[in-house]
Design a protein around this motif. Sequence first.
Motif, PDB file in Angstrom:
ATOM      1  N   GLY A 216       0.839  -1.184   0.000  1.00 47.73           N
ATOM      2  CA  GLY A 216       0.000   0.000   0.000  1.00 47.73           C
ATOM      3  C   GLY A 216       0.879   1.242   0.000  1.00 47.73           C
ATOM      4  N   HIS A 217       0.279   2.386  -0.284  1.00 43.28           N
ATOM      5  CA  HIS A 217       1.058   3.617  -0.412  1.00 43.28           C
ATOM      6  C   HIS A 217       1.785   3.980   0.888  1.00 43.28           C
ATOM      7  CE1 HIS A 217      -0.850   4.055  -4.269  1.00 43.28           C
ATOM      8  NE2 HIS A 217      -2.056   4.100  -3.729  1.00 43.28           N
ATOM      9  N   SER A 218       1.188   3.661   2.043  1.00 38.14           N
ATOM     10  CA  SER A 218       1.792   4.065   3.315  1.00 38.14           C
ATOM     11  C   SER A 218       3.134   3.376   3.575  1.00 38.14           C
ATOM     12  CB  SER A 218       0.834   3.777   4.475  1.00 38.14           C
ATOM     13  OG  SER A 218       0.553   2.397   4.563  1.00 38.14           O
ATOM     14  N   LEU A 219       3.331   2.182   3.024  1.00 34.93           N
ATOM     15  CA  LEU A 219       4.582   1.458   3.282  1.00 34.93           C
ATOM     16  C   LEU A 219       5.772   2.094   2.570  1.00 34.93           C
ATOM     17  CD1 LEU A 219       3.530  -2.299   3.383  1.00 34.93           C
ATOM     18  CD2 LEU A 219       4.291  -0.856   5.241  1.00 34.93           C
ATOM     19  N   PHE A 220       5.512   2.998   1.673  1.00 34.91           N
ATOM     20  CA  PHE A 220       6.624   3.690   1.025  1.00 34.91           C
ATOM     21  C   PHE A 220       7.224   4.769   1.935  1.00 34.91           C
ATOM     22  CE2 PHE A 220       4.870   1.453  -2.485  1.00 34.91           C
ATOM     23  CZ  PHE A 220       5.968   1.169  -3.287  1.00 34.91           C
ATOM     24  N   LEU A 221       6.683   4.894   3.140  1.00 40.06           N
ATOM     25  CA  LEU A 221       7.253   5.798   4.139  1.00 40.06           C
ATOM     26  C   LEU A 221       8.229   5.078   5.070  1.00 40.06           C
ATOM     27  CD1 LEU A 221       3.993   7.711   5.158  1.00 40.06           C
ATOM     28  CD2 LEU A 221       5.772   8.476   3.574  1.00 40.06           C
ATOM     29  N   LEU A 222       8.447   3.781   4.864  1.00 39.74           N
ATOM     30  CA  LEU A 222       9.293   3.001   5.770  1.00 39.74           C
ATOM     31  C   LEU A 222      10.674   3.619   6.022  1.00 39.74           C
ATOM     32  CD1 LEU A 222       8.532  -0.695   4.724  1.00 39.74           C
ATOM     33  CD2 LEU A 222       8.087   0.365   6.943  1.00 39.74           C
ATOM     34  N   PRO A 223      11.411   4.046   4.992  1.00 41.35           N
ATOM     35  CA  PRO A 223      12.739   4.616   5.253  1.00 41.35           C
ATOM     36  C   PRO A 223      12.695   5.895   6.087  1.00 41.35           C
ATOM     37  CG  PRO A 223      12.510   4.023   2.947  1.00 41.35           C
ATOM     38  CD  PRO A 223      11.138   3.964   3.553  1.00 41.35           C
ATOM     39  N   GLU A 224      11.581   6.631   6.009  1.00 40.35           N
ATOM     40  CA  GLU A 224      11.446   7.853   6.796  1.00 40.35           C
ATOM     41  C   GLU A 224      11.011   7.546   8.222  1.00 40.35           C
ATOM     42  OE1 GLU A 224       8.966  10.706   4.754  1.00 40.35           O
ATOM     43  OE2 GLU A 224       9.609   9.934   2.805  1.00 40.35           O
ATOM     44  N   LEU A 225      10.212   6.496   8.394  1.00 42.59           N
ATOM     45  CA  LEU A 225       9.747   6.124   9.728  1.00 42.59           C
ATOM     46  C   LEU A 225      10.854   5.476  10.557  1.00 42.59           C
ATOM     47  CD1 LEU A 225       6.258   4.613   8.806  1.00 42.59           C
ATOM     48  CD2 LEU A 225       6.696   6.809   9.911  1.00 42.59           C
ATOM     49  N   PHE A 226      11.728   4.717   9.891  1.00 46.78           N
ATOM     50  CA  PHE A 226      12.783   3.979  10.587  1.00 46.78           C
ATOM     51  C   PHE A 226      14.144   4.470  10.104  1.00 46.78           C
ATOM     52  CE2 PHE A 226       9.124   1.039  10.295  1.00 46.78           C
ATOM     53  CZ  PHE A 226       8.845   0.933  11.651  1.00 46.78           C
ATOM     54  N   THR A 227      14.444   5.712  10.447  1.00 40.88           N
ATOM     55  CA  THR A 227      15.649   6.354   9.919  1.00 40.88           C
ATOM     56  C   THR A 227      16.940   5.715  10.426  1.00 40.88           C
ATOM     57  OG1 THR A 227      15.532   7.973  11.730  1.00 40.88           O
ATOM     58  CG2 THR A 227      14.499   8.583   9.627  1.00 40.88           C
TER      59      THR A 227
ATOM     60  N   ARG B 180      16.985   3.691   0.147  1.00 32.69           N
ATOM     61  CA  ARG B 180      17.321   5.119   0.106  1.00 32.69           C
ATOM     62  C   ARG B 180      18.277   5.418  -1.048  1.00 32.69           C
ATOM     63  NH1 ARG B 180      18.134   3.667   5.758  1.00 32.69           N
ATOM     64  NH2 ARG B 180      16.253   4.184   6.943  1.00 32.69           N
ATOM     65  N   GLU B 181      19.238   4.519  -1.277  1.00 27.75           N
ATOM     66  CA  GLU B 181      20.222   4.719  -2.344  1.00 27.75           C
ATOM     67  C   GLU B 181      19.531   4.798  -3.712  1.00 27.75           C
ATOM     68  OE1 GLU B 181      23.914   5.205  -4.184  1.00 27.75           O
ATOM     69  OE2 GLU B 181      23.444   5.234  -2.043  1.00 27.75           O
ATOM     70  N   HIS B 182      18.538   3.949  -3.928  1.00 26.15           N
ATOM     71  CA  HIS B 182      17.832   3.928  -5.210  1.00 26.15           C
ATOM     72  C   HIS B 182      16.653   4.900  -5.245  1.00 26.15           C
ATOM     73  CE1 HIS B 182      19.885   0.494  -7.102  1.00 26.15           C
ATOM     74  NE2 HIS B 182      19.961  -0.021  -5.887  1.00 26.15           N
ATOM     75  N   ASP B 183      16.385   5.583  -4.148  1.00 25.00           N
ATOM     76  CA  ASP B 183      15.275   6.534  -4.039  1.00 25.00           C
ATOM     77  C   ASP B 183      13.957   5.905  -4.508  1.00 25.00           C
ATOM     78  OD1 ASP B 183      13.921   8.890  -3.499  1.00 25.00           O
ATOM     79  OD2 ASP B 183      14.369   9.775  -5.467  1.00 25.00           O
ATOM     80  N   VAL B 184      13.666   4.720  -3.957  1.00 26.52           N
ATOM     81  CA  VAL B 184      12.454   4.012  -4.360  1.00 26.52           C
ATOM     82  C   VAL B 184      11.205   4.830  -4.055  1.00 26.52           C
ATOM     83  CG1 VAL B 184      11.042   1.966  -3.924  1.00 26.52           C
ATOM     84  CG2 VAL B 184      13.524   1.750  -4.123  1.00 26.52           C
ATOM     85  N   THR B 185      11.195   5.515  -2.908  1.00 25.45           N
ATOM     86  CA  THR B 185      10.027   6.323  -2.565  1.00 25.45           C
ATOM     87  C   THR B 185       9.822   7.437  -3.588  1.00 25.45           C
ATOM     88  OG1 THR B 185      10.311   5.845  -0.203  1.00 25.45           O
ATOM     89  CG2 THR B 185       8.967   7.760  -0.779  1.00 25.45           C
ATOM     90  N   GLY B 186      10.907   8.061  -4.032  1.00 23.78           N
ATOM     91  CA  GLY B 186      10.808   9.104  -5.050  1.00 23.78           C
ATOM     92  C   GLY B 186      10.298   8.559  -6.373  1.00 23.78           C
ATOM     93  N   ILE B 187      10.771   7.366  -6.758  1.00 24.97           N
ATOM     94  CA  ILE B 187      10.306   6.733  -8.001  1.00 24.97           C
ATOM     95  C   ILE B 187       8.813   6.426  -7.905  1.00 24.97           C
ATOM     96  CG2 ILE B 187      10.489   4.652  -9.428  1.00 24.97           C
ATOM     97  CD1 ILE B 187      13.486   4.582  -8.638  1.00 24.97           C
ATOM     98  N   HIS B 188       8.417   5.910  -6.749  1.00 30.81           N
ATOM     99  CA  HIS B 188       7.006   5.598  -6.528  1.00 30.81           C
ATOM    100  C   HIS B 188       6.154   6.860  -6.666  1.00 30.81           C
ATOM    101  CE1 HIS B 188       3.465   4.797  -3.814  1.00 30.81           C
ATOM    102  NE2 HIS B 188       3.437   3.708  -4.535  1.00 30.81           N
ATOM    103  N   HIS B 189       6.627   7.966  -6.107  1.00 36.48           N
ATOM    104  CA  HIS B 189       5.889   9.231  -6.194  1.00 36.48           C
ATOM    105  C   HIS B 189       5.781   9.699  -7.647  1.00 36.48           C
ATOM    106  CE1 HIS B 189       4.285  13.075  -4.915  1.00 36.48           C
ATOM    107  NE2 HIS B 189       5.234  13.703  -5.594  1.00 36.48           N
ATOM    108  N   GLN B 190       6.864   9.566  -8.412  1.00 34.41           N
ATOM    109  CA  GLN B 190       6.843   9.974  -9.816  1.00 34.41           C
ATOM    110  C   GLN B 190       5.830   9.151 -10.616  1.00 34.41           C
ATOM    111  OE1 GLN B 190      10.854   9.715 -11.323  1.00 34.41           O
ATOM    112  NE2 GLN B 190      11.672  11.036  -9.707  1.00 34.41           N
ATOM    113  N   ILE B 191       5.771   7.844 -10.328  1.00 34.63           N
ATOM    114  CA  ILE B 191       4.819   6.977 -11.031  1.00 34.63           C
ATOM    115  C   ILE B 191       3.393   7.380 -10.696  1.00 34.63           C
ATOM    116  CG2 ILE B 191       3.968   4.600 -11.221  1.00 34.63           C
ATOM    117  CD1 ILE B 191       6.897   3.717 -10.702  1.00 34.63           C
ATOM    118  N   LEU B 192       3.140   7.684  -9.425  1.00 32.09           N
ATOM    119  CA  LEU B 192       1.799   8.113  -9.033  1.00 32.09           C
ATOM    120  C   LEU B 192       1.415   9.411  -9.727  1.00 32.09           C
ATOM    121  CD1 LEU B 192       1.645   7.335  -5.194  1.00 32.09           C
ATOM    122  CD2 LEU B 192       0.500   6.119  -7.055  1.00 32.09           C
ATOM    123  N   GLU B 193       2.372  10.305  -9.892  1.00 37.09           N
ATOM    124  CA  GLU B 193       2.077  11.557 -10.581  1.00 37.09           C
ATOM    125  C   GLU B 193       1.660  11.295 -12.031  1.00 37.09           C
ATOM    126  OE1 GLU B 193       5.444  14.152 -10.197  1.00 37.09           O
ATOM    127  OE2 GLU B 193       4.576  15.138  -8.432  1.00 37.09           O
TER     128      GLU B 193
END
Length: 206
Positions: free
Chosen positions: A15-26, A99-112
């Motif tokens: 789900g979309h919320s799991l893409f916050l994992l790297p930010e939640l568990f820094t 974080r290295e691959h910026d998966v969360t950023g890629i996910h955001h771009q796809i959603l856009e």
Amino acid sequence: MLNTLTRTEYISMFGHSLFLLPELFTNLKRVIVLEDDTIVQRELSLLWNLDLKGKVIGAVQFCRVRFGQLRAYFPDLPYNSSSCIWMSGVSIIDLDEWREHDVTGIHHQILEKLRPDTEASWRSAALPAGLLAFQNLIHPIEGQWVQFGLGHDYGLAHGAIKKAAILHYNGNMKPWLELGIHRYRKYWKRYLPRDDVFMMDCNVNP
């Protein structure tokens, strides 16, 4: 046309919320994510120590469905049609690689690009966004770790269920619902704390 076993509602995906994992568990480098419809039957230390070989996620691949079969979900988005999908019910995640691959950023771009604007379209976007964000970043783990299908497949063998370390009730027939597949309920029921206040208050009586 996908058959009953491979229809998209049976494909588990972040789900979309799991893409916050790297930010939640820094401060964490690795996590294991188990979805709420899974049962753990054996200890998972071998999974925790698994070498992901530089990939972001270790998960079970499901090669009965490939990206090319889901092309209707990927309008104007690049993808490898021969890639297998993966099941998110059990995931070993390297947060540093994420974080290295910026998966969360890629996910955001796809959603856009998909531009979901209603609750229903947000739900339907989870499948293509989740698959494409991790394209080429999945390390396959051995299928016997996880037995999928207990929430929709009547034909699973008892031996395979007992052998699996984790059971995944993906599908609509969850064991806590009346429509749950009766012969699979016992694997869930054995872990129920019968005297737990929450269980009693919720009138759980499988």
